[in-house]
Enzyme design. Structure first.
Site, mmCIF file in Angstrom:
data_model
loop_
_atom_site.group_PDB
_atom_site.id
_atom_site.type_symbol
_atom_site.label_atom_id
_atom_site.label_comp_id
_atom_site.label_asym_id
_atom_site.label_seq_id
_atom_site.Cartn_x
_atom_site.Cartn_y
_atom_site.Cartn_z
ATOM 1 N N CYS A 46 25.216 138.412 -23.073
ATOM 2 C CA CYS A 46 24.305 139.561 -23.229
ATOM 3 C C CYS A 46 24.187 140.413 -21.962
ATOM 4 O O CYS A 46 23.750 141.553 -22.025
ATOM 5 C CB CYS A 46 22.930 139.090 -23.672
ATOM 6 S SG CYS A 46 23.012 138.221 -25.240
ATOM 7 N N HIS A 55 17.996 144.886 -22.327
ATOM 8 C CA HIS A 55 18.737 144.168 -23.373
ATOM 9 C C HIS A 55 17.790 143.944 -24.544
ATOM 10 O O HIS A 55 16.662 143.490 -24.358
ATOM 11 C CB HIS A 55 19.236 142.837 -22.811
ATOM 12 C CG HIS A 55 19.759 141.910 -23.852
ATOM 13 N ND1 HIS A 55 20.649 142.321 -24.813
ATOM 14 C CD2 HIS A 55 19.517 140.599 -24.087
ATOM 15 C CE1 HIS A 55 20.935 141.298 -25.603
ATOM 16 N NE2 HIS A 55 20.252 140.241 -25.187
ATOM 17 N N ASN A 72 19.667 141.799 -31.971
ATOM 18 C CA ASN A 72 20.317 141.493 -30.700
ATOM 19 C C ASN A 72 21.831 141.620 -30.876
ATOM 20 O O ASN A 72 22.431 140.826 -31.593
ATOM 21 C CB ASN A 72 19.922 140.070 -30.280
ATOM 22 C CG ASN A 72 20.507 139.675 -28.937
ATOM 23 O OD1 ASN A 72 21.399 140.335 -28.415
ATOM 24 N ND2 ASN A 72 20.009 138.579 -28.376
HETATM 25 O O1 UT7 Z 1 20.223 137.433 -26.003
HETATM 26 C C1 UT7 Z 1 20.051 136.408 -25.073
HETATM 27 C C2 UT7 Z 1 18.686 136.142 -24.873
HETATM 28 N N1 UT7 Z 1 18.107 135.548 -26.042
HETATM 29 C C3 UT7 Z 1 16.831 135.583 -26.176
HETATM 30 O O2 UT7 Z 1 16.224 136.195 -25.347
HETATM 31 C C4 UT7 Z 1 16.156 134.828 -27.292
HETATM 32 C C5 UT7 Z 1 14.928 134.211 -26.715
HETATM 33 N N2 UT7 Z 1 14.109 133.491 -27.657
HETATM 34 C C6 UT7 Z 1 13.374 134.101 -28.636
HETATM 35 O O3 UT7 Z 1 13.492 135.294 -28.823
HETATM 36 C C7 UT7 Z 1 12.386 133.272 -29.414
HETATM 37 O O4 UT7 Z 1 12.236 132.027 -28.787
HETATM 38 C C8 UT7 Z 1 12.772 133.049 -30.909
HETATM 39 C C9 UT7 Z 1 12.641 134.359 -31.648
HETATM 40 C C10 UT7 Z 1 14.212 132.542 -30.977
HETATM 41 C C11 UT7 Z 1 11.829 132.041 -31.551
HETATM 42 O O5 UT7 Z 1 10.470 132.447 -31.395
HETATM 43 P P1 UT7 Z 1 9.373 131.384 -30.931
HETATM 44 O O6 UT7 Z 1 8.080 132.072 -30.980
HETATM 45 O O7 UT7 Z 1 9.857 130.846 -29.613
HETATM 46 O O8 UT7 Z 1 9.424 130.333 -32.093
HETATM 47 P P2 UT7 Z 1 9.745 128.764 -31.994
HETATM 48 O O9 UT7 Z 1 11.168 128.534 -31.686
HETATM 49 O O10 UT7 Z 1 8.719 128.144 -31.120
HETATM 50 O O11 UT7 Z 1 9.486 128.337 -33.489
HETATM 51 C C12 UT7 Z 1 8.184 128.402 -34.098
HETATM 52 C C13 UT7 Z 1 8.265 127.904 -35.528
HETATM 53 C C14 UT7 Z 1 9.019 126.582 -35.677
HETATM 54 O O12 UT7 Z 1 8.345 125.824 -36.669
HETATM 55 P P3 UT7 Z 1 7.353 124.612 -36.227
HETATM 56 O O13 UT7 Z 1 8.192 123.680 -35.428
HETATM 57 O O14 UT7 Z 1 6.270 125.290 -35.429
HETATM 58 O O15 UT7 Z 1 6.909 124.082 -37.540
HETATM 59 C C15 UT7 Z 1 10.356 126.983 -36.214
HETATM 60 O O16 UT7 Z 1 10.994 125.999 -37.002
HETATM 61 O O17 UT7 Z 1 8.988 128.849 -36.332
HETATM 62 C C16 UT7 Z 1 10.009 128.168 -37.074
HETATM 63 N N3 UT7 Z 1 11.124 129.093 -37.267
HETATM 64 C C17 UT7 Z 1 11.208 129.952 -38.311
HETATM 65 N N4 UT7 Z 1 10.381 130.191 -39.355
HETATM 66 C C18 UT7 Z 1 10.741 131.151 -40.227
HETATM 67 C C19 UT7 Z 1 12.207 129.255 -36.477
HETATM 68 N N5 UT7 Z 1 13.006 130.213 -36.992
HETATM 69 C C20 UT7 Z 1 12.396 130.660 -38.116
HETATM 70 C C21 UT7 Z 1 12.720 131.644 -39.067
HETATM 71 N N6 UT7 Z 1 11.874 131.861 -40.095
HETATM 72 N N7 UT7 Z 1 13.847 132.417 -38.973
#
Ligand code: UT7
Length: 323
Positions: free
Chosen positions: A117, A250, A280
């Site tokens: 990225c 980004h 992204n």
């Molecule tokens: O390009 C390079 C750089 N990349 C990035 O910058 C990405 C950085 N990370 C992020 O943008 C975020 O961490 C994400 C968008 C990937 C995830 O957001 P989050 O607020 O960190 O969510 P999380 O991973 O803590 O997940 C929260 C909950 C989980 O469920 P439990 O364990 O709380 O029951 C996940 O299983 O959301 C669940 N979850 C989803 N639910 C519905 C994860 N993906 C999804 C989904 N739909 N697509």
């Protein structure tokens, strides 16, 4: 003595024809997710997905053509093509060769850069250095991806986040006082390489692999690294955050963009945000956002613009540019 810099004299971008909303994506790929989860956690509403007749090379070529047209530069005057991508058309040759051939340039320096990225920032820095040292007078720098080809559609934690597209800039060596790229600061820390990677490659598995990401951990590092490198780039070029007209980050996650701007003390109205429209797109996301803001008239000649990105590796960087 006049300082020779390279200035951005034209921008261009393109998105694949097919656009999917969050709901359409969930339905098409049978993903257990919702529009509200995706919007709330990421700010993404749409992503574009390349068809079989659209590749990183075709998208990159179209973005380059548009940038050249907007710069008023003929393809035959380009002396350097640097293309940042994680998803090349072929393992070899470099996708920059596809672009060069499609543009009808028979002899110029052309190669790919891979920094995921942050790839566009790395490519910009390499092209800037090569222009300053006289390798060429005019360069095309491209960020282009068909990132959705790497996705595991059964992994909802990653497959809703990415899209395809390409953006390009034309750089020209200039002696115009104060104009152009003031500084580019780059970093990499391979200790974190397994937090955002693919499950394969030509030399390890003999396959392309699919994307693996520990999103929460990447998020934590992203804000800190982006704030630090932007401050470093501003300090080194003699500016402070209050003088910045536009930040073009980004486009990974609206929450990362907001948190970074807040910590830098830059109001959110000064941040170019396009992640809602194309998700992204890895190396393509900074030049896609930059072109959007140039074409709609937000970024104007004389503006102080900061580009910043962070991605797999980890790699991260920031550029300070006077338009
Ligand atoms: O390009 C390079 C750089 N990349 C990035 O910058 C990405 C950085 N990370 C992020 O943008 C975020 O961490 C994400 C968008 C990937 C995830 O957001 P989050 O607020 O960190 O969510 P999380 O991973 O803590 O997940 C929260 C909950 C989980 O469920 P439990 O364990 O709380 O029951 C996940 O299983 O959301 C669940 N979850 C989803 N639910 C519905 C994860 N993906 C999804 C989904 N739909 N697509």
């Amino acid at each position: 003595m006049t300082i020779k810099r390279s200035a951005i004299i034209g921008t261009g971008s393109v998105l694949p024809k097919q656009r999917l909303s969050n709901e359409e994506l969930a339905e098409t790929h049978h993903i257990d997710t919702s529009d509200s989860w995706i919007v709330e956690r990421t700010g993404i509403h749409y992503r574009h997905i390349a068809d079989s007749d659209e590749t990183t090379g075709t998208l990159a070529t179209e973005a380059a053509r548009r940038a050249l047209k907007n710069a008023g530069v003929k393809a035959e005057d380009v002396g350097l093509i640097v293309l940042a991508t994680t998803t090349p058309d072929q393992t070899l040759p470099a996708t920059a060769m596809t672009v060069q051939a499609a543009l009808g340039i028979n002899d110029c320096v052309a190669f790919d850069v891979q920094a995921v990225c942050s790839g566009f920032l790395y490519a910009l820095s390499v092209a800037d250095s090569m222009l300053r040292t006289g390798t060429a007078d005019i360069a095309v720098v491209i960020g282009a991806e068909t990132f959705t080809r790497l996705l595991n559609w059964e992994d909802r934690t990653t497959c809703v986040l990415f899209g395809d597209g390409a953006g390009a800039v034309v750089l020209r060596r200039t002696e115009e006082e104060g104009k152009g790229i003031q500084t580019v600061k780059l970093h990499a820390d391979g200790r974190y390489k397994d937090l955002l990677c693919s499950s394969g490659g030509p030399s390890s598995t003999g396959t392309v692999g699919t994307l693996l990401m520990k999103g929460r951990e990447v998020f934590r590092h992203a804000v800190t690294n982006l704030v630090t490198v932007t401050q470093e780039a501003l300090l080194s070029s003699g500016f402070d955050a209050s003088q910045v007209d536009w930040i073009v980050p980004h486009q990974a996650n609206a929450r990362i963009l907001d948190a970074t701007a807040r910590k830098l003390g830059v109001p959110s109205e000064r941040v170019v945000m396009t992640v809602d429209m194309h998700a992204n797109t890895a190396a393509a996301s900074v030049p896609l956002a930059l072109d959007a803001a140039v074409q709609d008239g937000r970024i104007k000649s004389g503006d102080l613009v900061v580009l910043e990105a962070m991605g797999g590796g980890f790699t991260w960087g920031a550029a300070v540019i006077r338009f």
